[in-house]
Write a protein that holds these residues in place. Structure first.
Motif, PDB file in Angstrom:
ATOM      1  N   LEU A   1      10.286  19.468   7.098  1.00  0.00           N
ATOM      2  CA  LEU A   1      10.115  20.047   5.759  1.00  0.00           C
ATOM      3  C   LEU A   1      11.449  20.431   5.114  1.00  0.00           C
ATOM      4  O   LEU A   1      11.583  20.397   3.888  1.00  0.00           O
ATOM      5  N   PHE A   2      12.423  20.784   5.932  1.00  0.00           N
ATOM      6  CA  PHE A   2      13.754  21.114   5.389  1.00  0.00           C
ATOM      7  C   PHE A   2      14.462  19.862   4.854  1.00  0.00           C
ATOM      8  O   PHE A   2      15.339  19.958   4.012  1.00  0.00           O
ATOM      9  N   HIS A   3      14.114  18.714   5.414  1.00  0.00           N
ATOM     10  CA  HIS A   3      14.847  17.485   5.042  1.00  0.00           C
ATOM     11  C   HIS A   3      13.880  16.393   4.598  1.00  0.00           C
ATOM     12  O   HIS A   3      13.892  15.288   5.118  1.00  0.00           O
ATOM     13  N   LEU A   4      13.047  16.703   3.632  1.00  0.00           N
ATOM     14  CA  LEU A   4      12.031  15.749   3.166  1.00  0.00           C
ATOM     15  C   LEU A   4      12.642  14.554   2.432  1.00  0.00           C
ATOM     16  O   LEU A   4      12.032  13.497   2.354  1.00  0.00           O
ATOM     17  N   ASN A   5      13.815  14.758   1.838  1.00  0.00           N
ATOM     18  CA  ASN A   5      14.433  13.753   0.968  1.00  0.00           C
ATOM     19  C   ASN A   5      13.455  13.290  -0.111  1.00  0.00           C
ATOM     20  O   ASN A   5      13.257  12.105  -0.336  1.00  0.00           O
ATOM     21  N   ASN A   6      12.855  14.256  -0.744  1.00  0.00           N
ATOM     22  CA  ASN A   6      11.879  13.973  -1.792  1.00  0.00           C
ATOM     23  C   ASN A   6      12.544  13.212  -2.939  1.00  0.00           C
ATOM     24  O   ASN A   6      13.655  13.547  -3.349  1.00  0.00           O
ATOM     25  N   THR A   7      11.881  12.177  -3.422  1.00  0.00           N
ATOM     26  CA  THR A   7      12.469  11.459  -4.552  1.00  0.00           C
ATOM     27  C   THR A   7      12.231  12.278  -5.825  1.00  0.00           C
ATOM     28  O   THR A   7      11.233  12.982  -5.938  1.00  0.00           O
ATOM     29  N   GLY A   8      13.157  12.200  -6.747  1.00  0.00           N
ATOM     30  CA  GLY A   8      13.064  13.015  -7.963  1.00  0.00           C
ATOM     31  C   GLY A   8      13.525  14.428  -7.652  1.00  0.00           C
ATOM     32  O   GLY A   8      14.473  14.631  -6.886  1.00  0.00           O
ATOM     33  N   ARG A   9      12.816  15.391  -8.196  1.00  0.00           N
ATOM     34  CA  ARG A   9      13.202  16.783  -7.960  1.00  0.00           C
ATOM     35  C   ARG A   9      12.953  17.166  -6.503  1.00  0.00           C
ATOM     36  O   ARG A   9      12.001  16.682  -5.884  1.00  0.00           O
ATOM     37  N   PRO A  10      13.764  18.089  -5.967  1.00  0.00           N
ATOM     38  CA  PRO A  10      13.544  18.468  -4.565  1.00  0.00           C
ATOM     39  C   PRO A  10      12.260  19.284  -4.379  1.00  0.00           C
ATOM     40  O   PRO A  10      11.763  19.909  -5.316  1.00  0.00           O
ATOM     41  N   ALA A  11      11.747  19.242  -3.164  1.00  0.00           N
ATOM     42  CA  ALA A  11      10.597  20.080  -2.812  1.00  0.00           C
ATOM     43  C   ALA A  11      11.105  21.487  -2.510  1.00  0.00           C
ATOM     44  O   ALA A  11      12.267  21.668  -2.129  1.00  0.00           O
ATOM     45  N   GLN A  12      10.225  22.467  -2.656  1.00  0.00           N
ATOM     46  CA  GLN A  12      10.628  23.862  -2.403  1.00  0.00           C
ATOM     47  C   GLN A  12      11.112  24.039  -0.963  1.00  0.00           C
ATOM     48  O   GLN A  12      12.023  24.811  -0.700  1.00  0.00           O
TER      49      GLN A  12
ATOM     50  N   GLU B   1      12.795  22.033   0.808  1.00  0.00           N
ATOM     51  CA  GLU B   1      14.189  21.585   0.926  1.00  0.00           C
ATOM     52  C   GLU B   1      15.148  22.644   0.374  1.00  0.00           C
ATOM     53  O   GLU B   1      16.259  22.806   0.885  1.00  0.00           O
ATOM     54  N   VAL B   2      14.701  23.332  -0.669  1.00  0.00           N
ATOM     55  CA  VAL B   2      15.516  24.415  -1.227  1.00  0.00           C
ATOM     56  C   VAL B   2      15.671  25.512  -0.167  1.00  0.00           C
ATOM     57  O   VAL B   2      16.768  26.056   0.049  1.00  0.00           O
ATOM     58  N   ILE B   3      14.567  25.821   0.521  1.00  0.00           N
ATOM     59  CA  ILE B   3      14.625  26.841   1.579  1.00  0.00           C
ATOM     60  C   ILE B   3      15.579  26.379   2.688  1.00  0.00           C
ATOM     61  O   ILE B   3      16.397  27.158   3.185  1.00  0.00           O
ATOM     62  N   GLY B   4      15.495  25.105   3.043  1.00  0.00           N
ATOM     63  CA  GLY B   4      16.380  24.561   4.075  1.00  0.00           C
ATOM     64  C   GLY B   4      17.848  24.713   3.689  1.00  0.00           C
ATOM     65  O   GLY B   4      18.674  25.134   4.501  1.00  0.00           O
ATOM     66  N   ALA B   5      18.147  24.417   2.426  1.00  0.00           N
ATOM     67  CA  ALA B   5      19.538  24.529   1.966  1.00  0.00           C
ATOM     68  C   ALA B   5      20.001  25.985   1.985  1.00  0.00           C
ATOM     69  O   ALA B   5      21.143  26.290   2.344  1.00  0.00           O
ATOM     70  N   MET B   6      19.103  26.884   1.608  1.00  0.00           N
ATOM     71  CA  MET B   6      19.466  28.312   1.635  1.00  0.00           C
ATOM     72  C   MET B   6      19.700  28.771   3.069  1.00  0.00           C
ATOM     73  O   MET B   6      20.621  29.536   3.351  1.00  0.00           O
ATOM     74  N   TRP B   7      18.844  28.281   3.966  1.00  0.00           N
ATOM     75  CA  TRP B   7      18.971  28.694   5.364  1.00  0.00           C
ATOM     76  C   TRP B   7      20.302  28.208   5.942  1.00  0.00           C
ATOM     77  O   TRP B   7      20.974  28.933   6.674  1.00  0.00           O
ATOM     78  N   GLU B   8      20.683  27.004   5.558  1.00  0.00           N
ATOM     79  CA  GLU B   8      21.957  26.472   6.062  1.00  0.00           C
ATOM     80  C   GLU B   8      23.150  27.225   5.462  1.00  0.00           C
ATOM     81  O   GLU B   8      24.170  27.404   6.124  1.00  0.00           O
ATOM     82  N   ALA B   9      22.978  27.709   4.237  1.00  0.00           N
ATOM     83  CA  ALA B   9      24.083  28.435   3.588  1.00  0.00           C
ATOM     84  C   ALA B   9      24.222  29.858   4.128  1.00  0.00           C
ATOM     85  O   ALA B   9      25.312  30.428   4.117  1.00  0.00           O
ATOM     86  N   ALA B  10      23.107  30.426   4.590  1.00  0.00           N
ATOM     87  CA  ALA B  10      23.125  31.832   5.026  1.00  0.00           C
ATOM     88  C   ALA B  10      23.773  31.972   6.396  1.00  0.00           C
ATOM     89  O   ALA B  10      23.594  31.125   7.269  1.00  0.00           O
ATOM     90  N   GLY B  11      24.509  33.048   6.560  1.00  0.00           N
ATOM     91  CA  GLY B  11      25.174  33.313   7.832  1.00  0.00           C
ATOM     92  C   GLY B  11      24.284  34.087   8.786  1.00  0.00           C
ATOM     93  O   GLY B  11      23.163  34.484   8.444  1.00  0.00           O
ATOM     94  N   GLU B  12      24.822  34.325   9.972  1.00  0.00           N
ATOM     95  CA  GLU B  12      24.089  34.958  11.067  1.00  0.00           C
ATOM     96  C   GLU B  12      23.427  36.287  10.662  1.00  0.00           C
ATOM     97  O   GLU B  12      22.288  36.549  11.002  1.00  0.00           O
TER      98      GLU B  12
END
Ligand SMILES: Cc1ncc(C[n+]2csc(CCOP(=O)(O)OP(=O)(O)O)c2C)c(N)n1
Ligand SMILES: [Mg+2]
Length: 620
Positions: free
Chosen positions: A383-394, A396-407
């Motif tokens: 779900l973090f890496h759906l590679n949805n075509t067009g606009r991203p899925a929610q 994927e947004v959560i996945g990107a936030m999780w990767e940006a957030a620190g420990e």
């Protein structure tokens, strides 16, 4: 008796400044200061007293409701060991705080509310904003705080403070009875002088007790767990409030018992711990929901058993299921017919670990849990890496936030489709790294609540995840963030309306009626016309935030990196594909469907509803 001649408001501030709490031998000041807005009902009394006490910080907010949310977010992030007071004028300023009061009380969070009140002297009534009653002169809008406060009082005479304040502190520092405390302060009484005893202003430390469990109850709990083949821990908010995470880990590592988490308890155990099964209930993971279904002993720690946790009483289907509840509040401990252990979570877990030294779950059960966890981890990755075509899925947004957030960073949210998705998907790295207000799930909590969370621990970055709907309810506190130099990072999902309630409506056969931001259509007379677009970037910028629009996941990632480096609040707006949502995992939530309706789709939904409800159980 030595006394000090002060106004009631001055005495109040003098007292609040000197209240401390103590737990596990550590002591610190309880109140960080006061939030609020002045009007004629508090400017002369409380306002003058605050001016005279610059060491008791005053924070001007933009809406009284937001002030209470700030206070609640602060108290939650501080595990209830610190709090804010909130001041308001009379009338609308006061009633603006009622939503915040309900939120605090439902989430069992300490906030001290000080609404101004009408003249006690009464000769000039009705004053501006006074609610009159032909039946009595002893009622007003502040009576509305009664059902949403754990303690309520009105101070008609300055000396009543002396007996009201200790009661207020007892409730605010109670591990079991905590919630909003309201002291209604008539505007004339705030300014009246009295000779207050010096002792009222002496430093006082309130002990947050841990206590010992009742021996018989503990023995029965031990016996029940010892006999369990498929036990499951349900970790609730009490684990975090008690700071019992190490005790929880020790207990489950010793026994092998898997752990599921409620919204308030998420983060009790690190996400990658082998026994972490993830979220339970209506917004639960497949792993936790499958284990819950067959569990024979459920150990509920610091949980209220909300309908989201129990999947509206369908989560636990084993006919022989029994519950062991550990809770500081007797009220919660006795729920679901449990063996009630009325005590602090940390103490109970230490005692249970000691008494269950010989107990260990079977290897088959352990392997089943491990297998489910592996599958669930793979599902999150997908779900973090759906590679949805067009606009991203929610997701994927959560996945990107999780990767940006620190420990140690914090993810904060409250309403919309975000809490459900986050409960399932967010991988909590440290205790209190997941801050979800889901007792009241109040739209508008997020921005002021995040300011409170950030103020409680400025060393942690606070990421706020919210929708366009909830943003529109309370963007105003971005101005407060600029004023106070409290930086947060906001990710705003623009899906042009209420995605969550829209899909709920569709599931009820109602087709999403009234949940999209669309203009009145002259032809149909309905809200199905042109889209009503809001420029959220411009809106956030106008309030003082750094704001950008991200058109892809890559742009979102870049914007988050910039936001982390920035000194002031950032808002990143992203449009998502509303048609791609995170699925449910073998669970349900009871929302009653109309029994008779003209639309066939509603009648069909009603038939499905009646079928699903058959799984609801009484646990007696
Ligand atoms: C103050 C308040 N009003 C109404 C609701 C009911 N409600 C829950 S979610 C929601 C829609 C939220 O919209 P948005 O923030 O855009 O999130 P989305 O559903 O689109 O994910 C509403 C109206 C609520 N939780 N709080
Ligand atoms: Mg929305």
């Amino acid at each position: 008796m030595t006394t000090r001649r002060m106004t009631m408001a001055q005495a109040l501030i003098g007292f609040l400044k000197n209240q401390y709490v103590e737990r596990d031998g550590r002591e610190h000041r309880f109140f960080a200061g006061m939030l609020g807005i002045f009007g004629h009902g508090n400017v002369a009394g409380i306002g003058q007293a605050l001016q005279q006490n610059p060491d008791f910080q005053y924070i001007l907010v933009r809406n009284e409701q937001a002030g209470v949310h700030f206070a609640a977010g602060f108290a939650k992030a501080a595990n209830r060991l610190r709090a804010y007071a909130c001041t308001s004028s009379i009338g609308p300023g006061a009633t603006n705080m009622i939503t915040g009061a309900a939120l605090a009380t439902i989430n069992r969070l300490p906030v001290l509310l000080l609404p101004g009140d009408i003249f006690a002297r009464r000769n000039v009534a009705p004053v501006l904003q006074q609610l009159e009653s032909p039946a009595t002169q002893d009622t007003g809008v502040n009576d509305c705080f009664k059902p949403v406060s754990r303690y309520w009082d009105r101070i008609y005479r300055p000396e009543q403070l002396i007996t009201a304040l200790p009661e207020a502190m007892r409730v605010l520092t109670s591990p079991s009875d905590c919630g909003a405390v309201t002291l209604a302060l008539p505007q004339d009484v705030q300014t009246e002088a009295y000779d207050y005893p010096e002792e009222l202003f002496e430093k006082r430390a309130w002990l947050i007790r841990r206590g010992e469990p009742d021996r018989v109850s503990l023995e029965r709990a031990v016996e029940a767990i010892r006999g369990a083949q498929r036990p499951l821990v349900v970790a609730g908010g009490g684990v975090l409030m008690s700071e019992a995470w190490a005790a929880l880990r020790a207990f489950v590592e010793k026994t092998g018992i898997p752990v599921a988490e409620t919204q308030a308890g998420k983060g009790s155990l690190k996400w990658d711990h082998p026994q972490q099964m993830g979220a339970i209930g209506a917004t639960g993971s497949l792993a936790a929901n499958r284990l819950a279904r067959e569990a024979d002993v459920v150990i509920g720690i610091g949980t209220r058993y909300s309908d989201f946790t129990t999947a509206s009483m369908t989560a636990f289907q084993n006919p022989r299921v029994r519950f062991v509840n550990i809770n500081t509040a007797e009220f919660d401990a006795y729920k679901v017919g449990a063996i009630a252990v009325v005590v602090d979570a940390r103490v109970a877990l230490e005692r249970l670990a000691g008494a269950l030294a010989e107990y260990r779950i079977s290897t088959t059960y352990g392997a089943e849990a491990a297998n489910l966890k592996q599958q669930w981890d793979a599902e999150i990755d997908r779900l973090f890496h759906l590679n949805n075509t067009g606009r991203p899925a929610q997701s994927e947004v959560i996945g990107a936030m999780w990767e940006a957030a620190g420990e140690r960073d914090v993810l904060l949210s409250a309403a919309g489709s975000h809490p459900g998705d986050l409960h399932k998907l967010w991988r909590t790295r440290t205790p209190n790294g997941y801050h979800m207000e889901y007792g009241y799930s109040c739209m508008g909590y997020e921005i002021p609540g995040a300011l409170g969370a950030k103020a409680a621990d400025p060393n942690r970055e606070v990421f706020v995840f919210l929708g366009d709907g909830t943003y529109l309810m309370m963007p105003s506190e971005i101005a407060t963030s600029v004023q106070e130099g409290i930086k947060i990072i906001v990710v705003l999902v623009d899906n042009h309306g209420f995605g969550s309630i829209g899909s709920l409506s569709r599931s009820l056969g109602q087709g999403g009626f009234g949940t999209k931001y669309q203009a009145r259509n002259a032809a149909s007379g309905l809200l199905d016309g042109e889209p009503v677009n809001v420029d959220y970037v411009a809106n956030a910028r106008s309030l003082g935030a750094h704001a950008v629009k991200a058109n892809s996941i890559a742009e979102l990632k870049q914007a988050l990196e910039e936001a982390k480096k920035a000194e002031r609040t950032s808002v990143v707006v992203i449009e998502t594909d509303a048609s791609v949502s995170v699925p449910g995992y073998e669970s349900w939530w009871d929302v009653a469907v109309s029994e008779v309706a003209e639309m066939e789709s509603v009648r069909e939904a009603r038939a499905r509803y009646e079928e699903a409800r058959k799984r609801e159980r009484h646990h007696l």
